[in-house]
Write a protein that holds these residues in place. Sequence first.
Motif, PDB file in Angstrom:
ATOM      1  N   GLY A 193       0.839  -1.188   0.000  1.00  0.00           N
ATOM      2  CA  GLY A 193       0.000   0.000   0.000  1.00  0.00           C
ATOM      3  C   GLY A 193       0.874   1.238   0.000  1.00  0.00           C
ATOM      4  N   SER A 194       0.254   2.359  -0.250  1.00  0.00           N
ATOM      5  CA  SER A 194       0.974   3.625  -0.183  1.00  0.00           C
ATOM      6  C   SER A 194       0.070   4.669   0.455  1.00  0.00           C
ATOM      7  CB  SER A 194       1.389   4.092  -1.583  1.00  0.00           C
ATOM      8  OG  SER A 194       0.269   4.556  -2.286  1.00  0.00           O
ATOM      9  N   VAL A 195       0.706   5.632   1.101  1.00  0.00           N
ATOM     10  CA  VAL A 195      -0.019   6.722   1.741  1.00  0.00           C
ATOM     11  C   VAL A 195       0.604   8.029   1.290  1.00  0.00           C
ATOM     12  CG1 VAL A 195      -0.572   7.831   3.927  1.00  0.00           C
ATOM     13  CG2 VAL A 195      -0.593   5.360   3.778  1.00  0.00           C
ATOM     14  N   ASP A 196      -0.241   8.935   0.856  1.00  0.00           N
ATOM     15  CA  ASP A 196       0.185  10.291   0.522  1.00  0.00           C
ATOM     16  C   ASP A 196       0.113  11.104   1.812  1.00  0.00           C
ATOM     17  OD1 ASP A 196       0.446  12.928  -0.310  1.00  0.00           O
ATOM     18  OD2 ASP A 196      -0.767  12.644  -2.122  1.00  0.00           O
ATOM     19  N   ILE A 197       1.233  11.175   2.509  1.00  0.00           N
ATOM     20  CA  ILE A 197       1.299  11.856   3.810  1.00  0.00           C
ATOM     21  C   ILE A 197       0.865  13.319   3.673  1.00  0.00           C
ATOM     22  CG2 ILE A 197       2.848  12.629   5.665  1.00  0.00           C
ATOM     23  CD1 ILE A 197       2.562   9.701   5.882  1.00  0.00           C
ATOM     24  N   GLN A 198       1.292  13.967   2.607  1.00  0.00           N
ATOM     25  CA  GLN A 198       0.958  15.379   2.413  1.00  0.00           C
ATOM     26  C   GLN A 198      -0.553  15.562   2.316  1.00  0.00           C
ATOM     27  OE1 GLN A 198       3.416  17.578   2.616  1.00  0.00           O
ATOM     28  NE2 GLN A 198       2.065  19.314   2.417  1.00  0.00           N
ATOM     29  N   LYS A 199      -1.219  14.665   1.599  1.00  0.00           N
ATOM     30  CA  LYS A 199      -2.671  14.764   1.456  1.00  0.00           C
ATOM     31  C   LYS A 199      -3.351  14.571   2.812  1.00  0.00           C
ATOM     32  CE  LYS A 199      -6.666  12.733  -0.864  1.00  0.00           C
ATOM     33  NZ  LYS A 199      -7.144  11.700  -1.795  1.00  0.00           N
ATOM     34  N   VAL A 200      -2.902  13.569   3.566  1.00  0.00           N
ATOM     35  CA  VAL A 200      -3.495  13.341   4.889  1.00  0.00           C
ATOM     36  C   VAL A 200      -3.257  14.561   5.767  1.00  0.00           C
ATOM     37  CG1 VAL A 200      -3.493  11.886   6.957  1.00  0.00           C
ATOM     38  CG2 VAL A 200      -3.250  10.824   4.704  1.00  0.00           C
ATOM     39  N   LEU A 201      -2.060  15.102   5.703  1.00  0.00           N
ATOM     40  CA  LEU A 201      -1.726  16.295   6.494  1.00  0.00           C
ATOM     41  C   LEU A 201      -2.656  17.458   6.152  1.00  0.00           C
ATOM     42  CD1 LEU A 201       0.322  17.557   8.510  1.00  0.00           C
ATOM     43  CD2 LEU A 201       1.692  18.183   6.537  1.00  0.00           C
ATOM     44  N   LEU A 202      -2.884  17.693   4.875  1.00  0.00           N
ATOM     45  CA  LEU A 202      -3.710  18.822   4.448  1.00  0.00           C
ATOM     46  C   LEU A 202      -5.200  18.596   4.664  1.00  0.00           C
ATOM     47  CD1 LEU A 202      -1.886  19.752   1.124  1.00  0.00           C
ATOM     48  CD2 LEU A 202      -1.805  21.000   3.290  1.00  0.00           C
ATOM     49  N   MET A 203      -5.655  17.350   4.512  1.00  0.00           N
ATOM     50  CA  MET A 203      -7.084  17.059   4.557  1.00  0.00           C
ATOM     51  C   MET A 203      -7.587  16.650   5.944  1.00  0.00           C
ATOM     52  SD  MET A 203      -7.940  17.587   1.397  1.00  0.00           S
ATOM     53  CE  MET A 203      -9.545  16.862   1.264  1.00  0.00           C
ATOM     54  N   SER A 204      -6.679  16.318   6.831  1.00  0.00           N
ATOM     55  CA  SER A 204      -7.100  15.844   8.152  1.00  0.00           C
ATOM     56  C   SER A 204      -7.623  16.986   9.007  1.00  0.00           C
ATOM     57  CB  SER A 204      -5.927  15.171   8.867  1.00  0.00           C
ATOM     58  OG  SER A 204      -4.941  16.122   9.197  1.00  0.00           O
ATOM     59  N   ASP A 205      -8.421  16.608   9.992  1.00  0.00           N
ATOM     60  CA  ASP A 205      -8.926  17.601  10.945  1.00  0.00           C
ATOM     61  C   ASP A 205      -7.772  18.290  11.665  1.00  0.00           C
ATOM     62  OD1 ASP A 205     -11.493  16.824  10.216  1.00  0.00           O
ATOM     63  OD2 ASP A 205     -11.739  15.463  11.921  1.00  0.00           O
ATOM     64  N   ALA A 206      -6.766  17.497  12.045  1.00  0.00           N
ATOM     65  CA  ALA A 206      -5.613  18.060  12.758  1.00  0.00           C
ATOM     66  C   ALA A 206      -4.848  19.035  11.870  1.00  0.00           C
ATOM     67  CB  ALA A 206      -4.679  16.939  13.229  1.00  0.00           C
ATOM     68  N   GLY A 207      -4.680  18.686  10.601  1.00  0.00           N
ATOM     69  CA  GLY A 207      -3.993  19.571   9.666  1.00  0.00           C
ATOM     70  C   GLY A 207      -4.750  20.867   9.448  1.00  0.00           C
ATOM     71  N   LYS A 225      -3.428  -4.082  11.102  1.00  0.00           N
ATOM     72  CA  LYS A 225      -4.809  -4.577  11.201  1.00  0.00           C
ATOM     73  C   LYS A 225      -5.330  -5.135   9.885  1.00  0.00           C
ATOM     74  CE  LYS A 225      -6.602  -1.805  15.005  1.00  0.00           C
ATOM     75  NZ  LYS A 225      -7.544  -0.746  15.392  1.00  0.00           N
ATOM     76  N   ASN A 226      -4.834  -4.617   8.765  1.00  0.00           N
ATOM     77  CA  ASN A 226      -5.369  -5.002   7.467  1.00  0.00           C
ATOM     78  C   ASN A 226      -4.445  -5.923   6.664  1.00  0.00           C
ATOM     79  OD1 ASN A 226      -8.021  -3.442   7.239  1.00  0.00           O
ATOM     80  ND2 ASN A 226      -6.588  -1.887   7.951  1.00  0.00           N
ATOM     81  N   GLY A 227      -3.438  -6.473   7.302  1.00  0.00           N
ATOM     82  CA  GLY A 227      -2.588  -7.483   6.679  1.00  0.00           C
ATOM     83  C   GLY A 227      -1.657  -6.994   5.587  1.00  0.00           C
ATOM     84  N   TYR A 228      -1.185  -5.767   5.688  1.00  0.00           N
ATOM     85  CA  TYR A 228      -0.249  -5.255   4.691  1.00  0.00           C
ATOM     86  C   TYR A 228       1.163  -5.703   5.013  1.00  0.00           C
ATOM     87  CZ  TYR A 228      -3.672  -2.332   2.398  1.00  0.00           C
ATOM     88  OH  TYR A 228      -4.756  -1.901   1.682  1.00  0.00           O
ATOM     89  N   THR A 229       1.909  -6.057   3.971  1.00  0.00           N
ATOM     90  CA  THR A 229       3.322  -6.375   4.122  1.00  0.00           C
ATOM     91  C   THR A 229       4.114  -5.079   4.209  1.00  0.00           C
ATOM     92  OG1 THR A 229       2.944  -8.340   2.756  1.00  0.00           O
ATOM     93  CG2 THR A 229       5.235  -7.678   3.118  1.00  0.00           C
ATOM     94  N   PHE A 230       3.749  -4.136   3.359  1.00  0.00           N
ATOM     95  CA  PHE A 230       4.399  -2.825   3.326  1.00  0.00           C
ATOM     96  C   PHE A 230       3.366  -1.740   3.067  1.00  0.00           C
ATOM     97  CE2 PHE A 230       7.808  -5.564   1.805  1.00  0.00           C
ATOM     98  CZ  PHE A 230       8.871  -5.144   2.583  1.00  0.00           C
ATOM     99  N   ILE A 231       3.573  -0.602   3.700  1.00  0.00           N
ATOM    100  CA  ILE A 231       2.872   0.626   3.311  1.00  0.00           C
ATOM    101  C   ILE A 231       3.970   1.670   3.159  1.00  0.00           C
ATOM    102  CG2 ILE A 231       1.268   2.451   3.938  1.00  0.00           C
ATOM    103  CD1 ILE A 231      -0.450   0.432   5.347  1.00  0.00           C
ATOM    104  N   LEU A 232       4.120   2.144   1.937  1.00  0.00           N
ATOM    105  CA  LEU A 232       5.173   3.106   1.628  1.00  0.00           C
ATOM    106  C   LEU A 232       4.600   4.517   1.567  1.00  0.00           C
ATOM    107  CD1 LEU A 232       6.838   1.089  -1.265  1.00  0.00           C
ATOM    108  CD2 LEU A 232       7.599   1.233   1.108  1.00  0.00           C
TER     109      LEU A 232
END
Length: 177
Positions: free
Chosen positions: A33-47, A141-148
């Motif tokens: 899997g992959s996560v766009d940290i910048q997007k989460v940062l900008l779109m999150s309530d905390a961000g 929790k979701n059985g990922y080998t990697f999340i980059l």
Amino acid sequence: MHCKEQVMKRLIIALLMVFSLPLSVLAADAKFGSVDIQKVLLMSDAGKEAKDQLSQKAAKYEGEKNTREGELKKLKGELESQGVVLNESARGAKERDYQQRLKEYQRFLKDAQDDLQAKNDEFTGKIVDEIVKVAQEFGRKNGYTFILVRNETMIYLDPAADVTDEVLKAFNASRKK
């Protein structure tokens, strides 16, 4: 930029770990899997909260900046209009006063910019650390080998591997607890 440097370091470490694993781990049943940290940062309530706090602080500095600029313009106008009628000593004192206030104004601008940048770095670092923890827990929790970490250096990534929205939801939910 501080945030991007942290993300890049984490990406490099993750990639080194991937390339150092035996091929059996990278078998067909591995889940990536992959996560766009910048997007989460900008779109999150905390961000969004952090952005609002920074905007309020910037607005306060902007108000003070405008007040100081007005005072400087007024002082310069007085100096220009009265400069001819003032004696040498009085004109010199007024010019020194103007120069001193100009230096204070410039120092204020630099200090305000430094303060806003430091606050931004503080908020960003803290939130990114929290996002990483949530992404790690999501992966477990979701059985990922990697999340980059998804970034601009990735040439191709299957859109199905993007778990950014799921991590964003999990991150927002984790902050409400």
